[in-house]
Every structure is written in C-alpha cells, then in structure tokens.
Design an enzyme around this catalytic site. Sequence first.
Site, short mmCIF file in Angstrom:
data_model
loop_
_atom_site.label_atom_id
_atom_site.label_comp_id
_atom_site.label_asym_id
_atom_site.label_seq_id
_atom_site.Cartn_x
_atom_site.Cartn_y
_atom_site.Cartn_z
N LYS A 35 1.12 -1.55 0.03
CA LYS A 35 0.02 -0.01 0.05
C LYS A 35 0.62 0.97 -0.02
O LYS A 35 2.15 1.25 0.27
CB LYS A 35 -0.32 0.60 1.10
CG LYS A 35 -0.76 -0.25 2.56
CD LYS A 35 -1.06 -0.19 3.85
CE LYS A 35 -0.41 -0.25 5.06
NZ LYS A 35 -0.89 -0.88 6.08
N ARG A 130 -9.94 -0.23 15.77
CA ARG A 130 -10.03 0.64 14.47
C ARG A 130 -11.08 0.14 13.28
O ARG A 130 -11.88 0.73 13.37
CB ARG A 130 -8.52 0.70 14.24
CG ARG A 130 -8.10 1.97 13.17
CD ARG A 130 -6.86 2.20 12.60
NE ARG A 130 -6.56 0.94 11.98
CZ ARG A 130 -5.14 0.10 11.03
NH1 ARG A 130 -4.01 1.98 11.14
NH2 ARG A 130 -4.22 -0.81 10.89
N TYR A 253 17.39 29.72 7.28
CA TYR A 253 16.12 30.15 7.36
C TYR A 253 16.34 30.80 9.48
O TYR A 253 16.74 29.66 9.61
CB TYR A 253 14.98 29.78 7.14
CG TYR A 253 14.68 29.64 5.41
CD1 TYR A 253 14.58 31.64 5.18
CD2 TYR A 253 14.59 28.28 4.67
CE1 TYR A 253 13.74 30.92 3.71
CE2 TYR A 253 14.55 28.90 3.69
CZ TYR A 253 14.26 29.64 2.64
OH TYR A 253 13.69 30.40 1.82
N MET A 301 12.89 24.38 1.32
CA MET A 301 12.34 23.18 0.03
C MET A 301 13.35 22.35 -0.78
O MET A 301 12.67 21.51 -0.47
CB MET A 301 11.16 24.37 -0.72
CG MET A 301 9.89 23.38 -1.35
SD MET A 301 9.13 24.74 -2.43
CE MET A 301 8.22 25.37 -1.30
C1 LIG Z 1 0.07 -1.31 6.88
C2 LIG Z 1 -0.44 -2.74 7.06
C3 LIG Z 1 0.20 -3.66 7.50
C4 LIG Z 1 1.91 -3.69 7.51
O1 LIG Z 1 1.56 -3.22 8.91
P1 LIG Z 1 3.91 -3.17 8.76
O2 LIG Z 1 4.20 -2.82 10.34
O3 LIG Z 1 4.30 -1.92 8.27
O4 LIG Z 1 4.63 -4.13 8.87
C5 LIG Z 1 0.24 -4.63 7.80
N1 LIG Z 1 -1.54 -5.08 8.41
C6 LIG Z 1 -2.14 -4.20 7.67
C7 LIG Z 1 -3.93 -4.27 7.95
C8 LIG Z 1 -2.21 -2.85 7.27
O5 LIG Z 1 -2.62 -2.02 7.48
#
Ligand SMILES: *Cc1c(COP(=O)(O)O)cnc(C)c1O
Length: 356
Positions: A35, A130, A253, A301
């Site tokens: 993801k 969640r 800055y 930036m």
């Molecule tokens: C993002 C996610 C993972 C991966 O988590 P990591 O800590 O990056 O290994 C696993 N399971 C779910 C449901 C997630 O949303």
Amino acid sequence: MNGLIRAIIDTNALRHNLQSIRKRAAGSRVMAVVKANAYGHGLVNVAHALPDADALAVARIDEAITLRSAGVRHPIVVLEGVFSAEQLQEAAVQNLEIVVHDPVQIELLERFRGPEHFPVWIKIDTGMNRLGFRPSDFPKVLERVRAVKASKIRLMTHLARAEERDCPMTREQIARFSDIASKLPYETSICNSAGIFVVENDHGNWLRPGLALYGASPIPRESAASFGLKPVMTIETTVIATRRVRAGETVGYGGAWKAARDSTVAILAGGYGDGLPRSLDNGTPVIVDGKRAPMVGRVSMDMTAVDVTDIPNVHVGMRGSFWGQGISVEEVAVHAGTIPYELLCGVNQRVPLYVI
Ligand SMILES: *Cc1c(COP(=O)(O)O)cnc(C)c1O
C-alpha cells in the site's frame, strides 16, 4: 550530473528481506504489503520484483486495479475492503480478495449476484479499535458471510502494540483471536512486521509484512541488521554548493544554526519539497562522500545544509545520501520526531525512483 536527487530501490535487498521474513515463521505464507506506493518504493516495481510473494496487500481497491493493469497476477488482498456494489463487482472481475470489517460490507456481499468465488477475509477487532468486528459480534457475522455464495472465508486481526516486546496487550489480542480461529477450519493472518519478529509461534497462516520488507527495523532501538534486513531505499543527493562560514555566523532561514567555529558548509539537493521533514533537527546525520556529517539549520524546500568541516575537499557534484545504505531511515526518523514509515511514504513524486 544525472539527477540531483533520486531514490535508489535495491530489489535484491527486497528479495533478501522476504527470505529473512520467511525464515522467522517457516510454513507461513507471505502477503507483501505494498500500500501507499509500496511505502514510497513504487507500487508496480515492487510487485514485479517480488514474484515469490504468495500474495500482495493494498489498502484501497484503486491500488489493486493499478497492479492488475500493470499485469500483476499475484493474489491481491484489499485491506480496507470495498464500499459500493461497483467496487465489489470490480473486485470480483479483477480477482481480488477483500477484507470485510463493517456490516455495510456484508450487505454488499449479500446483494452480490456475480458467479465469482473469491476469498473474503473477516477482520476481527481484538483490541486495536480501528477496523473489524468485535469478538462478541463474530458468530452472527460469520453466519452471514457463510450464507454468501461468493465467499471463501479467511480470518484476520491486527496488533496494536506489537513493536513492544513482552507486551501483555499483544498476548491478549492473540488469545482473543485464537479463541475464535482455533475452532474453525479457516486460514488466518495476525502479524505485521513487528508481530512477525516479536511473536513466537502464533503467527497464523499468512504474514503481512510492510516495513520489514523495505528493510527498516520494526522494533525501536533494535537494528534492521539484527533481524537480517537490508535497506531497500537509499535517497541519493548531490552537493550543489559549498561555503566557508565564520564562527558566529548563522546558516539558513531563521538563523537556526550558528557556527561555533569557522566551518565549511555543504548545500545538498533535497528539502521538504522532496519529502524530507522540516522537523529534522540540527545534528541529523547525513552522508557526504561516504562519511557522516551533521545537518545544520532548517531544511528548506529544495535544499539542506550540512557541516562538512571535518570532511576534506567537499565540492560541488559530490554525492551523498539522506538515508539508506550507511544511515538507517529509523535513525533519521528519530531526529524528526517521527517513525520510519512516515519518511518512506513521504518521499515526493519529484524524487525519481531508480530501480536496480
Ligand atoms: C499496513 C498494514 C500492515 C503492514 O504493517 P507493517 O508494520 O508495515 O509491517 C499489515 N496489516 C495491515 C492490516 C496493515 O494495514
């Protein structure tokens, strides 16, 4: 000079990390979590670089469709599931596995009339609060999902505090999950990266590594190397200017850094417009010409200043890096008061990925 800043993506390290993860839980299968553009590493690149992953996992259906459009044939799990009949239809056509965590998603399945049979992962909320169904609601949920002809059932949960060793909450979550899953014939999934390395034995059938796959340590203050992981992304940068700064002068800055001695400062390509957090503090380590040097003043930036007084002959065109080989993203994250996830995901579109 060919690109002042780029993210080198080491696909050998990626495959190595997959092997290290497999060794932790022999017999488990791995869904590689890709993801958020594979945590900044490039969604499609990473999928193609992992032909041996047993499945891929994304958060949203759009990400799954991008993978299918690029010719990726792995099983794909959509971790947040679908939210409309059209998306469910698309998931069926694209042969995706969906997670259900809310009654709305069960209703969609109940109304589904397509001929496809695809895995449906029921998410059980064992304490994360969640996504997922509470254990007390599970029997009813299971009954409804069983009645849906389209589904092959699997079970999953997510750990809230896996990165803490010996955490009672992790044990409780696993116990709540096992209470349900051990009595049923379905495949299971419990562990994210931290869980894979912290939990003994109760890994379930499917591991869900994200961070560890990309070679960052999932446990604070423990090195990635100690888990057999190698960094996949190195942010390579270039010196675009150098200057002498006299003791008492400030840099950048807000005059946020004042030279305590006569100093040499190198300006590197790369700033918050590339995804380096502005919150990185004075002293954040950076590599210039293979050696460590401290960041000085505020991140701009497009550029960042580094005190290279102790590195001889730094000049325009020299290479350096912000994290990756030689400097872990975990270490840099501490200097920004954040976690490696945020740095990796935050690498901006303007930083080209260079896949090796
Ligand atoms: C993002 C996610 C993972 C991966 O988590 P990591 O800590 O990056 O290994 C696993 N399971 C779910 C449901 C997630 O949303």
